[in-house]
Scaffold this active site. Structure first.
Site, PDB file in Angstrom:
ATOM      1  N   HIS A 111      45.175  27.037  -5.404  1.00 60.95           N
ATOM      2  CA  HIS A 111      45.033  25.509  -5.114  1.00 60.95           C
ATOM      3  C   HIS A 111      44.368  25.242  -3.728  1.00 60.95           C
ATOM      4  O   HIS A 111      43.916  24.018  -3.227  1.00 60.95           O
ATOM      5  CB  HIS A 111      46.150  24.868  -5.533  1.00 60.95           C
ATOM      6  CG  HIS A 111      47.271  24.887  -4.380  1.00 60.95           C
ATOM      7  ND1 HIS A 111      48.443  25.770  -4.540  1.00 60.95           N
ATOM      8  CD2 HIS A 111      47.443  24.111  -3.287  1.00 60.95           C
ATOM      9  CE1 HIS A 111      49.354  25.611  -3.778  1.00 60.95           C
ATOM     10  NE2 HIS A 111      48.681  24.881  -2.816  1.00 60.95           N
ATOM     11  N   ASP A 141      48.294  30.708  -9.819  1.00 62.44           N
ATOM     12  CA  ASP A 141      48.109  29.910  -8.432  1.00 62.44           C
ATOM     13  C   ASP A 141      47.752  31.133  -7.455  1.00 62.44           C
ATOM     14  O   ASP A 141      48.337  30.959  -6.339  1.00 62.44           O
ATOM     15  CB  ASP A 141      49.264  28.998  -8.218  1.00 62.44           C
ATOM     16  CG  ASP A 141      48.926  28.067  -7.010  1.00 62.44           C
ATOM     17  OD1 ASP A 141      47.856  27.885  -6.641  1.00 62.44           O
ATOM     18  OD2 ASP A 141      49.613  27.472  -6.524  1.00 62.44           O
ATOM     19  N   GLY A 216      50.802  22.871   3.750  1.00 65.27           N
ATOM     20  CA  GLY A 216      50.021  23.853   4.502  1.00 65.27           C
ATOM     21  C   GLY A 216      50.593  25.295   4.676  1.00 65.27           C
ATOM     22  O   GLY A 216      49.986  26.252   5.117  1.00 65.27           O
ATOM     23  N   ASN A 217      51.907  25.354   4.083  1.00 62.73           N
ATOM     24  CA  ASN A 217      52.582  26.628   4.129  1.00 62.73           C
ATOM     25  C   ASN A 217      52.234  27.467   2.815  1.00 62.73           C
ATOM     26  O   ASN A 217      52.422  28.659   2.795  1.00 62.73           O
ATOM     27  CB  ASN A 217      54.095  26.671   3.922  1.00 62.73           C
ATOM     28  CG  ASN A 217      54.567  26.600   5.372  1.00 62.73           C
ATOM     29  OD1 ASN A 217      55.201  25.590   5.908  1.00 62.73           O
ATOM     30  ND2 ASN A 217      54.581  27.813   5.950  1.00 62.73           N
ATOM     31  N   SER A 218      51.467  26.655   1.997  1.00 60.59           N
ATOM     32  CA  SER A 218      50.953  27.208   0.629  1.00 60.59           C
ATOM     33  C   SER A 218      49.923  28.435   1.065  1.00 60.59           C
ATOM     34  O   SER A 218      48.930  28.556   1.741  1.00 60.59           O
ATOM     35  CB  SER A 218      50.180  26.425   0.006  1.00 60.59           C
ATOM     36  OG  SER A 218      51.096  25.363  -0.644  1.00 60.59           O
ATOM     37  N   THR A 234      54.359  28.869  -2.396  1.00 61.85           N
ATOM     38  CA  THR A 234      53.379  28.482  -3.128  1.00 61.85           C
ATOM     39  C   THR A 234      53.822  26.815  -3.409  1.00 61.85           C
ATOM     40  O   THR A 234      52.613  25.979  -3.510  1.00 61.85           O
ATOM     41  CB  THR A 234      53.246  28.895  -4.518  1.00 61.85           C
ATOM     42  OG1 THR A 234      52.117  28.195  -5.310  1.00 61.85           O
ATOM     43  CG2 THR A 234      54.543  28.804  -5.293  1.00 61.85           C
ATOM     44  N   ILE A 236      57.146  23.395  -3.085  1.00 59.59           N
ATOM     45  CA  ILE A 236      58.401  23.236  -2.639  1.00 59.59           C
ATOM     46  C   ILE A 236      58.787  22.030  -3.903  1.00 59.59           C
ATOM     47  O   ILE A 236      58.188  21.052  -4.088  1.00 59.59           O
ATOM     48  CB  ILE A 236      58.775  22.484  -1.305  1.00 59.59           C
ATOM     49  CG1 ILE A 236      60.139  22.533  -1.043  1.00 59.59           C
ATOM     50  CG2 ILE A 236      57.941  21.330  -1.211  1.00 59.59           C
ATOM     51  CD1 ILE A 236      60.344  22.173   0.433  1.00 59.59           C
ATOM     52  N   LEU A 237      60.088  21.955  -4.308  1.00 54.97           N
ATOM     53  CA  LEU A 237      60.807  20.957  -5.241  1.00 54.97           C
ATOM     54  C   LEU A 237      61.530  20.081  -4.340  1.00 54.97           C
ATOM     55  O   LEU A 237      62.549  20.465  -3.783  1.00 54.97           O
ATOM     56  CB  LEU A 237      61.516  21.771  -6.419  1.00 54.97           C
ATOM     57  CG  LEU A 237      61.711  20.768  -7.449  1.00 54.97           C
ATOM     58  CD1 LEU A 237      60.765  20.247  -7.988  1.00 54.97           C
ATOM     59  CD2 LEU A 237      62.662  21.379  -8.430  1.00 54.97           C
ATOM     60  N   GLY A 275      50.402  37.320 -28.365  1.00 56.95           N
ATOM     61  CA  GLY A 275      49.954  36.768 -29.784  1.00 56.95           C
ATOM     62  C   GLY A 275      51.372  36.422 -30.496  1.00 56.95           C
ATOM     63  O   GLY A 275      51.408  36.509 -31.562  1.00 56.95           O
ATOM     64  N   ILE A 276      52.292  35.902 -29.780  1.00 59.31           N
ATOM     65  CA  ILE A 276      53.448  35.576 -30.208  1.00 59.31           C
ATOM     66  C   ILE A 276      53.983  34.170 -29.858  1.00 59.31           C
ATOM     67  O   ILE A 276      53.488  33.538 -28.926  1.00 59.31           O
ATOM     68  CB  ILE A 276      54.740  36.433 -30.152  1.00 59.31           C
ATOM     69  CG1 ILE A 276      55.209  36.524 -28.646  1.00 59.31           C
ATOM     70  CG2 ILE A 276      54.532  37.766 -30.700  1.00 59.31           C
ATOM     71  CD1 ILE A 276      56.390  37.395 -28.266  1.00 59.31           C
TER      72      ILE A 276
END
Length: 470
Positions: A111, A141, A216-218, A234, A236-237, A275-276
């Protein structure tokens, strides 16, 4: 033999030395700490060793102009034409990256750089390089970049993800808010976090940390006390929108798989296809399935071309491990298969009618058979620019369609189809009451002399009937 110096100095001197270290005051040359206890006294040696391999990334992204429905209409276009709004716009993306090899292999988040037209990598010593994307994947990502430098570059070694444990000290290094390289500390607070914080399709599998990960830490580094890379920061929540939340990092093992494919010349990440279809086994399902606790994935569907079906797996079986590592969600299984890589066989542990067993499953890409037989409708057709594709396992995987999907899928809607309700990803089941399985059938039925058309389409779990005049 005389006792060590540390035992011969007074306790007052000992406390003084500890206080100086806690305050960050200079002592003699400090060795890299060798234990968690030493690391708590100072992160300075570790940061000095690891920081040069963490870079700032500046990316330029060209975005297409946003057109209103009236601007897209042939009649009203001349009245709502704006020469300034029709020009592509430049957006700047700011993020971080990590150098993984002396020859200039860099990893970052998709991203940050995935859609960039120009990427500039700035090292800690202010040197700048133009980078190119070797391989990228929006679902994971991750993106692998390459920069050319006249001399070997500093880099971080990757740590095997299975050795990372909850409670370990961790440092997050990146470029938050564009203020320059910054270090935050915390611990590894969780492992195997599936789909949390990723937001791109639930395919994520993350290391969780309480080290603050700011905008910016991404793409920056999450490292251990030995300076090894354990993950790529990647997301933060957070409920507040600030840094007081839970951070997520992509494990180093998946990064290693990306690097291997990039070095092999691949431009898109090849993820093994199962495929499952299935769902996690919860506590209510565990006992009837012969499990003493919740865990594993119960198989609810198998594609005819699935390598698991070829190996002997059946609907109702419970997959409990891949290559000796337990799996509890479909995202975990996708991660384990992706780390194992295409072209090899994985050992699958399963449970059937209360009895356990193992099987070897070949890890293959989704078959692109039968042929897609793409059909693009001409400008003179009923729906100009419409692109239809035959459905096969590769199409199902790429467009995230249900496993049992059959029919013809809309690959591109073109300019007019959206006006009557047709979108990319829609599955055309029938036209004027006739079931269709090939793009050519749709073309013939639409180009017939009938003035009214009824089209039955599948969109997700909804079935829609569209009627329009031609």
């Amino acid at each position: 033999m005389r006792p060590p110096v540390w035992l011969r100095i007074s306790w007052a001197m000992k406390y003084t030395l500890i206080l100086l270290m806690l305050l960050g005051l200079p002592l003699s040359a400090q060795p890299v700490p060798q234990s968690a206890a030493q690391m708590q006294l100072s992160f300075v040696p570790l940061v000095k060793e690891a920081a040069p391999a963490v870079v700032n990334i500046y990316a330029k992204i060209m975005t297409a102009p946003q057109r209103t429905p009236l601007q897209s209409d042939p009649f009203f276009e001349r009245f709502f034409r704006d020469p300034f709004s029709e020009k592509p716009r430049v957006q700047n993306s700011l993020g971080s990256g990590v150098i993984l090899s002396a020859d200039g292999i860099v990893v970052s988040n998709y991203h940050v750089v995935g859609m960039a037209t120009e990427i500039r990598v700035v090292l800690n010593d202010r040197r700048e390089f133009i980078a190119k994307v070797l391989l990228g994947d929006a679902d994971a990502d991750l993106a692998i970049l390459k920069i050319e430098a006249p001399e070997p570059l500093p880099f971080l070694a990757l740590r095997e993800s299975e050795t990372v444990e909850v409670g370990e000290l961790a440092l997050a290094i990146g470029n938050p808010f564009g203020v320059g390289q910054t270090v935050t500390s915390g611990i590894v607070s969780g492992l195997a976090r599936s789909g949390a914080g990723g937001g791109n399709s639930g395919l994520g599998y993350f290391i969780q940390t309480d080290a603050p990960i700011n905008p910016g830490n991404s793409g920056g580094a999450l490292i251990d006390v030995a300076g090894r890379l354990i993950g790529i920061n990647t997301s933060i929540l957070t409920r507040s929108g600030g840094s007081n939340g839970i951070g997520f990092a992509i494990p180093a093992d998946l990064v290693s798989a990306f690097v291997a494919q990039a070095r092999a010349g691949e431009v898109a990440f090849g993820r093994p296809w199962a495929g499952i279809s299935g769902q996690p086994v919860d506590s209510d399902m565990a006992a009837p399935l012969g499990l003493d606790r919740a865990g594993g994935i119960i198989v609810s569907g198998l594609h005819a071309a699935s390598p698991f079906r070829t190996a002997g797996l059946q609907v109702g079986d419970v997959i409990i491990a891949v290559d000796g590592q337990p799996v509890h969600t479909p995202a975990e299984m996708v991660y384990r298969m992706s780390v194992a890589g295409l072209g090899r066989a994985a050992e699958i542990a399963y449970l059937r009618n209360g009895a356990s067993g193992t099987m070897q499953v070949d890890l293959i890409a989704a078959p692109d058979q039968p042929p897609r037989d793409l059909r693009t409708f001409s400008d003179r057709s009923v729906l100009p620019g419409l692109v239809l594709s035959r459905i096969n396992p590769a199409v199902i995987s790429e467009m995230n369609l249900p496993l049992e999907t059959m029919g013809v899928v809309v690959a591109e809607a073109g300019p007019l189809a959206p006006r009557i309700g047709i979108r990319s990803g829609d599955v055309i089941l029938a036209v004027n009451g006739v079931e269709v399985t090939h793009p050519d059938q749709v073309g013939r039925l639409l180009n017939s002399r009938q003035k009214r058309v009824q089209m039955m389409i599948q969109r997700g779990d909804r079935r829609l009937s569209l009627r329009f005049r031609v």
